[in-house]
Design an enzyme around this catalytic site. Structure first.
Site, PDB file in Angstrom:
ATOM      1  N   GLY A 136      35.872  45.351  39.192  1.00 20.12           N
ATOM      2  CA  GLY A 136      36.558  44.601  40.925  1.00 20.12           C
ATOM      3  C   GLY A 136      36.477  43.079  40.327  1.00 20.12           C
ATOM      4  CD  GLU A 137      35.247  40.696  37.365  1.00 14.02           C
ATOM      5  OE1 GLU A 137      35.559  40.248  35.375  1.00 14.02           O
ATOM      6  OE2 GLU A 137      33.703  40.455  37.334  1.00 14.02           O
ATOM      7  N   GLY A 138      38.932  41.005  40.845  1.00 17.24           N
ATOM      8  CA  GLY A 138      40.471  41.160  40.854  1.00 17.24           C
ATOM      9  C   GLY A 138      40.540  41.484  39.165  1.00 17.24           C
TER      10      GLY A 138
END
Length: 340
Positions: free
Chosen positions: A304-306
């Protein structure tokens, strides 16, 4: 019939979305035909430049100000033991991003990407979706509006990511509501839950679907009842980017849930979006196929987190550099195909 629901303005914006700029694509193809390579030799890299041009509406597309936006939210369903990590990790990870210690910080630094994190009331969880709505329709629209405002003026490509303990459970519930089938099909291990945690996660999704049964025909209501603030904000950002002619690169399983909501409202809503990567989480590959998105990368990531979207932006930068800076046949003194 007049739509008087809180979502009326959102539906109006979706109905007014601009399409691709065909003239810009033609300009890209004209230059591509002059570059020192066989036609089509760079494969999908050539298509990526056309995509940038189409949605930036520029015959000479740019990646001068790419931006990675990470939206952070917290979820009441975490109290049901659906994650391997406690909700306290939300605040700790925001502090880590601020200190430059996250994986996403390193990827953005390596590729020269702008990076912003948005704290969406991280210390105030949304409602437990098994017992009630995540938030009201009015609050959902307000959060979408916040996400729309996050698309900074001058951004020429937007990568979207999220952070929020428990949000793979939320994403699974959204997919189950949109696409049906056994809830277990949509549930993955997220942050690495054990078998008991996986069972609790599946039970939570099933319970949420039962609780909200009869109210899940409208995709925007699905978002309000089962979603989270980060997912609503990402949906708003995707829509704002379309209206501002900013191409979007999506991250993984959770970010794609925001996109899936818009796609369920209008099948053309994601034409300006690319999937940065296919996640190792759950049924992400199936979701991307349903959305008509072919991922750029398949690296087994599920952070996640881009992070996957940011890696894909690095690939986009390489594709654009080839198109922009490669010599033409005339500049290099190389004979073209029609010159023998």
């Amino acid at each position: 019939m007049t739509d008087e629901s809180p979502f009326a303005d959102i539906r109006g914006l979706i109905a007014g979305m601009p399409g691709p700029d065909r003239d810009a694509v033609a300009m890209v193809r004209e230059r591509d035909a002059m570059l020192t390579k066989p036609a089509g030799a760079l494969g999908r890299l050539e298509q990526l430049v056309e995509w940038l041009a189409a949605w930036q509406a520029k015959g000479q597309p740019s990646l001068d100000r790419p931006l990675v936006c990470v939206f952070a939210g917290s979820h009441g369903v975490v109290a049901r033991g659906v994650s391997a990590y406690p909700a306290d990790v939300n605040r700790q990870m925001l502090d880590n991003f601020a200190a430059g210690g996250g994986a996403i910080n390193q990827i953005c630094a390596a590729y020269g990407l702008g990076f912003k994190v948005f704290d969406l009331a991280i210390d105030l969880p949304t409602g437990d979706i098994c017992a009630g709505p995540a938030f009201s329709e009015k609050d959902c629209v307000a959060t979408m509006a916040f996400g729309m405002e996050a698309v900074a003026a001058g951004t020429d490509c937007l990568a979207l990511g999220e952070m929020g303990i428990g949000n793979t459970t939320i994403a699974a519930a959204i997919y189950a509501a949109l696409y049906g089938g056994d809830p277990a099909h949509w549930v993955g291990r997220g942050t690495g839950v054990d078998e008991a945690g996986l069972a609790r996660k599946t039970d939570a999704v099933a319970a949420a679907l039962v609780h909200h049964r009869g109210h899940l025909d409208d995709p925007l209501e699905v978002l309000a009842r089962l979603g989270g603030r980060e997912i609503a904000a990402m949906a708003g950002a995707i829509l704002a980017a379309r209206l501002q002619r900013v191409p979007v690169v999506l991250d993984g399983y959770v970010a794609t849930a925001a996109a899936a909501i818009l796609h369920a409202v209008d099948a053309t809503a994601l034409d300006h979006c690319l999937s940065g990567h296919v996640s190792a989480e759950g049924a992400h590959a199936e979701v991307l196929e349903r959305l008509g998105l072919v991922p750029l990368l398949a690296l087994g990531m599920r952070l996640g987190e881009g992070s996957g979207a940011a890696m894909a932006l690095g690939l986009l930068k390489g594709a654009l550099a080839c198109h922009r800076d490669m010599a033409t046949f005339a500049q290099a003194g190389v004979s073209g195909r029609d010159q023998g």
